[in-house]
Write an enzyme that holds these catalytic residues in place. Structure first.
Site, PDB file in Angstrom:
ATOM      1  N   ASP A  99     -43.514  33.342  32.305  1.00 32.89           N
ATOM      2  CA  ASP A  99     -42.233  33.895  31.848  1.00 32.89           C
ATOM      3  C   ASP A  99     -42.351  34.998  30.801  1.00 32.89           C
ATOM      4  O   ASP A  99     -41.418  35.240  30.048  1.00 32.89           O
ATOM      5  CB  ASP A  99     -41.387  32.755  31.291  1.00 32.89           C
ATOM      6  CG  ASP A  99     -42.146  31.951  30.238  1.00 32.89           C
ATOM      7  OD1 ASP A  99     -43.124  32.485  29.670  1.00 32.89           O
ATOM      8  OD2 ASP A  99     -41.780  30.789  29.978  1.00 32.89           O
ATOM      9  N   GLU A 121     -46.645  28.802  38.071  1.00 32.77           N
ATOM     10  CA  GLU A 121     -45.795  28.134  37.083  1.00 32.77           C
ATOM     11  C   GLU A 121     -44.345  28.595  37.235  1.00 32.77           C
ATOM     12  O   GLU A 121     -43.669  28.988  36.279  1.00 32.77           O
ATOM     13  CB  GLU A 121     -46.288  28.347  35.648  1.00 32.77           C
ATOM     14  CG  GLU A 121     -45.807  27.271  34.688  1.00 32.77           C
ATOM     15  CD  GLU A 121     -46.229  27.495  33.242  1.00 32.77           C
ATOM     16  OE1 GLU A 121     -45.536  28.218  32.532  1.00 32.77           O
ATOM     17  OE2 GLU A 121     -47.261  26.934  32.833  1.00 32.77           O
ATOM     18  N   GLU A 135     -37.792  34.373  27.454  1.00 32.64           N
ATOM     19  CA  GLU A 135     -38.558  33.768  28.553  1.00 32.64           C
ATOM     20  C   GLU A 135     -37.676  33.151  29.629  1.00 32.64           C
ATOM     21  O   GLU A 135     -38.019  33.193  30.806  1.00 32.64           O
ATOM     22  CB  GLU A 135     -39.539  32.719  27.998  1.00 32.64           C
ATOM     23  CG  GLU A 135     -40.694  33.300  27.190  1.00 32.64           C
ATOM     24  CD  GLU A 135     -40.334  33.637  25.741  1.00 32.64           C
ATOM     25  OE1 GLU A 135     -39.202  33.311  25.291  1.00 32.64           O
ATOM     26  OE2 GLU A 135     -41.183  34.229  25.048  1.00 32.64           O
ATOM     27  N   HIS A 209     -44.625  30.236  16.985  1.00 27.91           N
ATOM     28  CA  HIS A 209     -44.557  31.682  17.176  1.00 27.91           C
ATOM     29  C   HIS A 209     -43.291  32.191  17.839  1.00 27.91           C
ATOM     30  O   HIS A 209     -43.051  33.385  17.878  1.00 27.91           O
ATOM     31  CB  HIS A 209     -45.758  32.151  18.016  1.00 27.91           C
ATOM     32  CG  HIS A 209     -45.670  31.736  19.453  1.00 27.91           C
ATOM     33  ND1 HIS A 209     -44.971  32.442  20.389  1.00 27.91           N
ATOM     34  CD2 HIS A 209     -46.165  30.657  20.114  1.00 27.91           C
ATOM     35  CE1 HIS A 209     -45.054  31.839  21.566  1.00 27.91           C
ATOM     36  NE2 HIS A 209     -45.770  30.745  21.418  1.00 27.91           N
ATOM     37  N   ARG A 211     -39.892  33.694  19.211  1.00 26.16           N
ATOM     38  CA  ARG A 211     -38.971  34.644  18.571  1.00 26.16           C
ATOM     39  C   ARG A 211     -37.768  33.948  17.961  1.00 26.16           C
ATOM     40  O   ARG A 211     -37.323  34.300  16.870  1.00 26.16           O
ATOM     41  CB  ARG A 211     -38.490  35.679  19.598  1.00 26.16           C
ATOM     42  CG  ARG A 211     -39.533  36.736  19.856  1.00 26.16           C
ATOM     43  CD  ARG A 211     -39.229  37.616  21.037  1.00 26.16           C
ATOM     44  NE  ARG A 211     -40.441  38.335  21.388  1.00 26.16           N
ATOM     45  CZ  ARG A 211     -40.636  39.636  21.162  1.00 26.16           C
ATOM     46  NH1 ARG A 211     -39.690  40.364  20.631  1.00 26.16           N
ATOM     47  NH2 ARG A 211     -41.784  40.202  21.472  1.00 26.16           N
ATOM     48  N   HIS A 242     -50.683  32.631  14.646  1.00 22.13           N
ATOM     49  CA  HIS A 242     -50.427  33.670  15.650  1.00 22.13           C
ATOM     50  C   HIS A 242     -50.436  35.040  14.960  1.00 22.13           C
ATOM     51  O   HIS A 242     -50.060  35.148  13.791  1.00 22.13           O
ATOM     52  CB  HIS A 242     -49.049  33.379  16.263  1.00 22.13           C
ATOM     53  CG  HIS A 242     -48.754  34.091  17.538  1.00 22.13           C
ATOM     54  ND1 HIS A 242     -48.418  35.428  17.573  1.00 22.13           N
ATOM     55  CD2 HIS A 242     -48.698  33.664  18.827  1.00 22.13           C
ATOM     56  CE1 HIS A 242     -48.186  35.790  18.833  1.00 22.13           C
ATOM     57  NE2 HIS A 242     -48.354  34.727  19.624  1.00 22.13           N
TER      58      HIS A 242
HETATM   59  C1  UD1 Z   1     -45.503  36.581  23.814  1.00 25.41           C
HETATM   60  C2  UD1 Z   1     -44.558  36.151  24.937  1.00 25.41           C
HETATM   61  C3  UD1 Z   1     -44.235  34.669  24.798  1.00 25.41           C
HETATM   62  C4  UD1 Z   1     -45.513  33.836  24.731  1.00 25.41           C
HETATM   63  C5  UD1 Z   1     -46.405  34.382  23.612  1.00 25.41           C
HETATM   64  C6  UD1 Z   1     -47.713  33.651  23.610  1.00 25.41           C
HETATM   65  C7  UD1 Z   1     -42.879  37.785  25.683  1.00 25.41           C
HETATM   66  C8  UD1 Z   1     -41.564  38.380  25.435  1.00 25.41           C
HETATM   67  N1  UD1 Z   1     -43.285  36.849  24.789  1.00 25.41           N
HETATM   68  O1  UD1 Z   1     -44.820  36.411  22.570  1.00 25.41           O
HETATM   69  O2  UD1 Z   1     -43.496  34.251  25.948  1.00 25.41           O
HETATM   70  O3  UD1 Z   1     -45.165  32.506  24.437  1.00 25.41           O
HETATM   71  O4  UD1 Z   1     -46.669  35.779  23.849  1.00 25.41           O
HETATM   72  O5  UD1 Z   1     -48.390  33.828  22.414  1.00 25.41           O
HETATM   73  O6  UD1 Z   1     -43.535  38.134  26.622  1.00 25.41           O
HETATM   74  N2  UD1 Z   1     -50.140  40.661  18.158  1.00 25.41           N
HETATM   75  C9  UD1 Z   1     -51.348  41.192  17.750  1.00 25.41           C
HETATM   76  N3  UD1 Z   1     -52.480  40.870  18.478  1.00 25.41           N
HETATM   77  C10 UD1 Z   1     -52.451  40.061  19.539  1.00 25.41           C
HETATM   78  C11 UD1 Z   1     -51.203  39.513  19.940  1.00 25.41           C
HETATM   79  C12 UD1 Z   1     -50.072  39.826  19.239  1.00 25.41           C
HETATM   80  O7  UD1 Z   1     -51.419  41.934  16.789  1.00 25.41           O
HETATM   81  O8  UD1 Z   1     -53.502  39.791  20.143  1.00 25.41           O
HETATM   82  C13 UD1 Z   1     -48.922  41.004  17.393  1.00 25.41           C
HETATM   83  C14 UD1 Z   1     -48.411  42.435  17.672  1.00 25.41           C
HETATM   84  O9  UD1 Z   1     -47.943  42.982  16.467  1.00 25.41           O
HETATM   85  C15 UD1 Z   1     -47.234  42.202  18.617  1.00 25.41           C
HETATM   86  C16 UD1 Z   1     -46.708  40.855  18.120  1.00 25.41           C
HETATM   87  O10 UD1 Z   1     -47.878  40.118  17.782  1.00 25.41           O
HETATM   88  O11 UD1 Z   1     -46.274  43.224  18.483  1.00 25.41           O
HETATM   89  C17 UD1 Z   1     -45.875  40.084  19.081  1.00 25.41           C
HETATM   90  O12 UD1 Z   1     -46.468  40.041  20.376  1.00 25.41           O
HETATM   91  P1  UD1 Z   1     -45.533  39.908  21.700  1.00 25.41           P
HETATM   92  O13 UD1 Z   1     -46.396  39.820  22.878  1.00 25.41           O
HETATM   93  O14 UD1 Z   1     -44.489  40.973  21.687  1.00 25.41           O
HETATM   94  O15 UD1 Z   1     -44.761  38.570  21.457  1.00 25.41           O
HETATM   95  P2  UD1 Z   1     -45.280  37.105  21.236  1.00 25.41           P
HETATM   96  O16 UD1 Z   1     -44.460  36.510  20.195  1.00 25.41           O
HETATM   97  O17 UD1 Z   1     -46.740  37.068  21.113  1.00 25.41           O
HETATM   98  N1  UDP Z   2     -54.441  28.628  22.010  1.00 29.62           N
HETATM   99  C1  UDP Z   2     -55.697  29.163  21.727  1.00 29.62           C
HETATM  100  N2  UDP Z   2     -56.020  29.427  20.428  1.00 29.62           N
HETATM  101  C2  UDP Z   2     -55.162  29.201  19.403  1.00 29.62           C
HETATM  102  C3  UDP Z   2     -53.879  28.672  19.708  1.00 29.62           C
HETATM  103  C4  UDP Z   2     -53.547  28.404  21.023  1.00 29.62           C
HETATM  104  O1  UDP Z   2     -56.508  29.387  22.636  1.00 29.62           O
HETATM  105  O2  UDP Z   2     -55.520  29.459  18.260  1.00 29.62           O
HETATM  106  C5  UDP Z   2     -54.089  28.355  23.420  1.00 29.62           C
HETATM  107  C6  UDP Z   2     -53.562  26.981  23.741  1.00 29.62           C
HETATM  108  O3  UDP Z   2     -54.616  26.106  24.098  1.00 29.62           O
HETATM  109  C7  UDP Z   2     -52.619  27.237  24.907  1.00 29.62           C
HETATM  110  C8  UDP Z   2     -52.133  28.642  24.664  1.00 29.62           C
HETATM  111  O4  UDP Z   2     -53.032  29.237  23.748  1.00 29.62           O
HETATM  112  O5  UDP Z   2     -53.330  27.229  26.132  1.00 29.62           O
HETATM  113  C9  UDP Z   2     -50.741  28.613  24.102  1.00 29.62           C
HETATM  114  O6  UDP Z   2     -50.404  29.891  23.714  1.00 29.62           O
HETATM  115  P1  UDP Z   2     -49.124  30.219  22.850  1.00 29.62           P
HETATM  116  O7  UDP Z   2     -48.724  29.030  22.051  1.00 29.62           O
HETATM  117  O8  UDP Z   2     -49.423  31.489  22.147  1.00 29.62           O
HETATM  118  O9  UDP Z   2     -48.043  30.547  23.973  1.00 29.62           O
HETATM  119  P2  UDP Z   2     -47.049  29.660  24.836  1.00 29.62           P
HETATM  120  O10 UDP Z   2     -47.804  28.572  25.480  1.00 29.62           O
HETATM  121  O11 UDP Z   2     -45.972  29.186  23.921  1.00 29.62           O
HETATM  122  O12 UDP Z   2     -46.480  30.635  25.823  1.00 29.62           O
END
Ligand code: UD1
Ligand code: UDP
Length: 372
Positions: A99, A121, A135, A209, A211, A242
């Site tokens: 999602d 999924e 999502e 994490h 939103r 995160h």
């Molecule tokens: C995204 C997904 C969410 C998922 C989550 C898993 C969307 C809208 N959201 O949310 O469904 O649960 O990933 O973690 O698709 N950032 C870094 N380095 C990284 C990753 C993130 O710096 O490796 C920072 C960046 O500033 C980025 C912010 O995190 O702008 C948010 O990342 P984003 O992918 O927009 O949203 P998530 O909250 O991670």
């Molecule tokens: N995870 C990881 N390292 C971390 C935290 C989470 O590898 O420090 C893994 C966790 O095992 C799971 C996935 O990341 O498989 C979950 O990701 P996240 O919580 O970012 O996203 P969501 O599942 O809510 O979409």
């Protein structure tokens, strides 16, 4: 049947973890499939950590991540980037997961090129388009574009049937998160965090994490966590933080500097799975953790008002506790003090399958092409 080109597309950490077993399985069938891995890098560092553990080398990397990116930024870059690749490479099928905005934009780009879409999924729902945001909308939109629906459970299949999706294209496979655990369990690892998680403490693994939880709800949870640590000397918290700037800011403001609150960088998934196995309780708003922790017999308290994973509630592995300070405090305190409640959750059966989801998915993709 000619060899079919399958483009597997993902961009964030959880998609990568849950698609890795599917890639590994597709790659076992080189006579039938050419597997093309395309990453958007909606996440950068957190994605690269997963690619490394599973030894996956993408064929294309759109490298879209920007600090504080908006949903429109991600959507536009992924849509355009994939259009160019699809026109050039003409995959026979696109696989997307779950999602995220990467998955939605990838499904839309595939639809515009009239490429069949497999949704791994599929079928999860809260039926509230703002929980989780965005999502819930993403997954409903993807399911309106998909051709094959790989659902983790019977309940998710029923969601799709109610929405008039064709039943003969819906396949209950289990969740590939469990396949990923089967992979990481075999890996040898050492990590300073694992050494710090000493067995004289009850460790609570905290991740947050989403939103809709950023800002005030997250601060309420952190207040509850501090109160728990102060009142329970046997408890310690581990929180891999995160990389979202909003999460980083709240953690820095509220949780820094306590000797029983261990804050870490995001951990490699193999190490993280080990951390889950050493935890006493998981406190999280993550989707994936609701599926993984029960596989290690660890109770999960879900920091949300709604979950799209009611199977876990029914099985008794999860409790949805919201993010209000008092309700979080009460729920954690109850699990720390009521052994019977704790055992009931820890010993409930994990409803997400037996680690054979990717195998099932690849069998069904094969059947889809042999029928044509
Ligand atoms: C995204 C997904 C969410 C998922 C989550 C898993 C969307 C809208 N959201 O949310 O469904 O649960 O990933 O973690 O698709 N950032 C870094 N380095 C990284 C990753 C993130 O710096 O490796 C920072 C960046 O500033 C980025 C912010 O995190 O702008 C948010 O990342 P984003 O992918 O927009 O949203 P998530 O909250 O991670
Ligand atoms: N995870 C990881 N390292 C971390 C935290 C989470 O590898 O420090 C893994 C966790 O095992 C799971 C996935 O990341 O498989 C979950 O990701 P996240 O919580 O970012 O996203 P969501 O599942 O809510 O979409």
């Amino acid at each position: 049947m000619n060899r079919k080109k399958i483009a597997v597309i993902f961009g964030t950490r959880p998609e990568a973890i849950k698609m890795a077993p599917v890639i590994k399985e597709l790659e076992k069938h080189t006579d039938q499939f050419e597997t093309q891995v395309i990453v958007t890098a909606q996440h950068r560092e957190m994605l690269d950590q997963v690619l490394k553990v599973f030894d996956i080398h993408p064929h294309y990397d759109l490298n879209v991540m920007e600090r504080n990116q908006t949903l429109s930024d991600i959507t536009m870059k992924v849509l355009k980037g994939l259009e160019n690749i699809f026109i050039e490479d003409k995959p026979d099928m696109v696989l997307v997961h779950g999602d995220t905005t990467t998955s939605f934009a990838a499904a839309l780009a595939a639809y515009y090129q009239q490429i069949p879409i497999g949704h791994v999924e599929a079928g999860l729902r809260t039926y509230d388009k703002y929980f989780p945001f965005p999502e819930e909308a993403n997954r409903q939109l993807i399911d309106n574009l998909a051709d094959l629906f790989f659902v983790p459970t019977e309940l998710t299949k029923q969601n799709l049937i109610k929405e008039n999706k064709p039943e003969n294209q819906i396949f209950v496979t289990g969740n590939t998160a469990i396949d990923a655990i089967a992979f990481t369990r075999k890996l040898e690892m050492e990590h300073p965090v694992l050494d710090k998680m000493t067995s004289d403490k009850k460790w609570i693994l905290l991740t947050m994490h989403r939103r809709e939880n950023q800002g005030e709800p997250m601060k309420q949870v952190f207040q509850a966590v501090k109160q728990i640590v102060e009142e329970h000397p046997e408890v310690a918290i581990i929180m891999p933080v995160h990389l979202s700037p909003s999460v980083q800011a709240s953690v820095k403001e509220m949780l820094n500097g306590h000797d029983r609150i261990l804050l870490t960088q995001p951990l490699e998934v193999d190490v993280f799975h080990k951390v889950i196995s050493k935890a006493h309780i998981v406190l999280t708003d993550s989707g994936g953790l609701q599926e993984e922790a029960p596989a290690f017999d660890i109770p999960v308290l879900v920091l949300r008002d709604k979950t799209e994973r009611p199977e876990g509630l029914e099985a008794g592995t999860l409790k949805v506790i919201g993010s209000d300070k008092n309700s979080v405090y009460r729920a954690v305190d109850e699990l720390l003090t009521e052994q019977e409640t704790y055992n009931g959750m820890a010993l409930a059966e994990n409803p997400y399958g037996d680690g054979t989801a990717s195998k099932e998915i690849v069998v069904k993709i094969n059947k889809f092409f042999s029928k044509k």
